[in-house]
Design an enzyme around this catalytic site. Sequence first.
Site, short mmCIF file in Angstrom:
data_model
loop_
_atom_site.label_atom_id
_atom_site.label_comp_id
_atom_site.label_asym_id
_atom_site.label_seq_id
_atom_site.Cartn_x
_atom_site.Cartn_y
_atom_site.Cartn_z
N ASP A 12 45.65 50.88 42.86
CA ASP A 12 44.40 51.49 43.30
C ASP A 12 43.90 52.50 42.27
OD1 ASP A 12 42.30 51.96 45.00
OD2 ASP A 12 43.42 53.23 46.39
N HIS A 29 38.45 47.76 36.35
CA HIS A 29 39.13 46.55 36.82
C HIS A 29 39.67 45.73 35.64
CE1 HIS A 29 37.98 47.50 40.80
NE2 HIS A 29 36.71 47.19 40.69
N LEU A 123 61.25 37.27 36.85
CA LEU A 123 60.57 37.99 37.93
C LEU A 123 59.69 37.06 38.76
CD1 LEU A 123 59.94 41.15 38.71
CD2 LEU A 123 57.72 40.59 37.71
C1 IPE Z 1 43.43 48.56 48.86
O1 IPE Z 1 42.63 49.38 48.08
C2 IPE Z 1 43.24 47.13 48.46
C3 IPE Z 1 43.70 46.80 47.12
C4 IPE Z 1 44.30 47.59 46.28
C5 IPE Z 1 43.46 45.43 46.73
P1 IPE Z 1 41.21 49.88 48.56
O2 IPE Z 1 40.70 50.77 47.50
O3 IPE Z 1 40.36 48.73 48.94
O4 IPE Z 1 41.59 50.67 49.89
P2 IPE Z 1 40.84 51.81 50.67
O5 IPE Z 1 39.47 51.32 50.96
O6 IPE Z 1 40.81 53.00 49.76
O7 IPE Z 1 41.67 52.06 51.88
C1 IPE Z 2 41.79 48.97 43.01
O1 IPE Z 2 40.89 49.89 42.52
C2 IPE Z 2 41.34 47.54 42.79
C3 IPE Z 2 40.90 46.87 44.01
C4 IPE Z 2 40.89 47.37 45.22
C5 IPE Z 2 40.40 45.52 43.86
P1 IPE Z 2 39.59 50.32 43.32
O2 IPE Z 2 38.48 49.41 42.98
O3 IPE Z 2 39.87 50.43 44.78
O4 IPE Z 2 39.32 51.74 42.70
P2 IPE Z 2 38.86 53.03 43.47
O5 IPE Z 2 39.86 53.26 44.57
O6 IPE Z 2 37.50 52.75 44.00
O7 IPE Z 2 38.89 54.10 42.45
MG MG Z 3 40.50 51.93 45.96
#
Ligand code: IPE
Ligand code: IPE
Ligand code: MG
Length: 232
Positions: A12, A29, A123
């Site tokens: 995240d 990303h 892995l």
């Molecule tokens: C959780 O992250 C999903 C993934 C990492 C794929 P999000 O960024 O979507 O989660 P919330 O919205 O902060 O809970």
């Molecule tokens: C995690 O990073 C990737 C996915 C959930 C696909 P985020 O896109 O949630 O990044 P933040 O949390 O908005 O910074």
């Molecule tokens: Mg996120």
Amino acid sequence: MNVPEHIAIILDGNGRWAKAKGMPRTYGHTVGAKNVETICRAAHDLGVKYVTMYAFSTENWSRPDDEVKALMKLLGEYIKTCMRTAKKDNLRVRFIGDLTKLDDKLRKAIDELTEYSSQFTGLTLTIAINYGSRDEMTRAIRKVASDVKDGKIEVESIDESLFGTYLDTKDIPDPDFMIRTSGEQRLSNYLLWQLAYAEFYFTPVAWPDFSPEELKKAVEEYDKRNRRFGGI
Ligand code: IPE
Ligand code: IPE
Ligand code: MG
């Protein structure tokens, strides 16, 4: 050191990481996707056998269309790269989640990579796409109910271990350790059943900055934990 056999990772913070650099979210990303390979290698070097990564949740479809498209494109590119690197890294790749919602081309690539990499013995990387734990359990319950209706199983034979065989994760052990990057301290619908006795680790480091050193730090913390599973 007591190394977890299976680490579940909620990667995240890609978007916020990019924003802090004045860059578009999709840049985060892109860098984040590259980091998957780095962390898998580092995990393998530490002696970890399974890594399960949350790449796209059932809730992530609610993001703007262009971000969803960019994430799907990156996934396709990751799969292509993996067809080249799986052998070198001795990496077996599997996928969990409701893949029926993905486009045909992506699903075909997923099937090819799963099939091709099944021969490797290092892995096991499991990638969760269109994954939500509640959705996974709901799909499992439907299948259980339909097997009861068809006389394939008896109601009395349903127990925890049988239910586990209806989940997407049926072929892999439960995670020992759950890491979430970027400072959020929640599960966001990830592996609710499977993480019942996992140790949790939260770090403020955003996923694109989560390095092999950070992974080692996390595993050192795991090594200090005392898992009791309800015993004393
Ligand atoms: C959780 O992250 C999903 C993934 C990492 C794929 P999000 O960024 O979507 O989660 P919330 O919205 O902060 O809970
Ligand atoms: C995690 O990073 C990737 C996915 C959930 C696909 P985020 O896109 O949630 O990044 P933040 O949390 O908005 O910074
Ligand atoms: Mg996120």
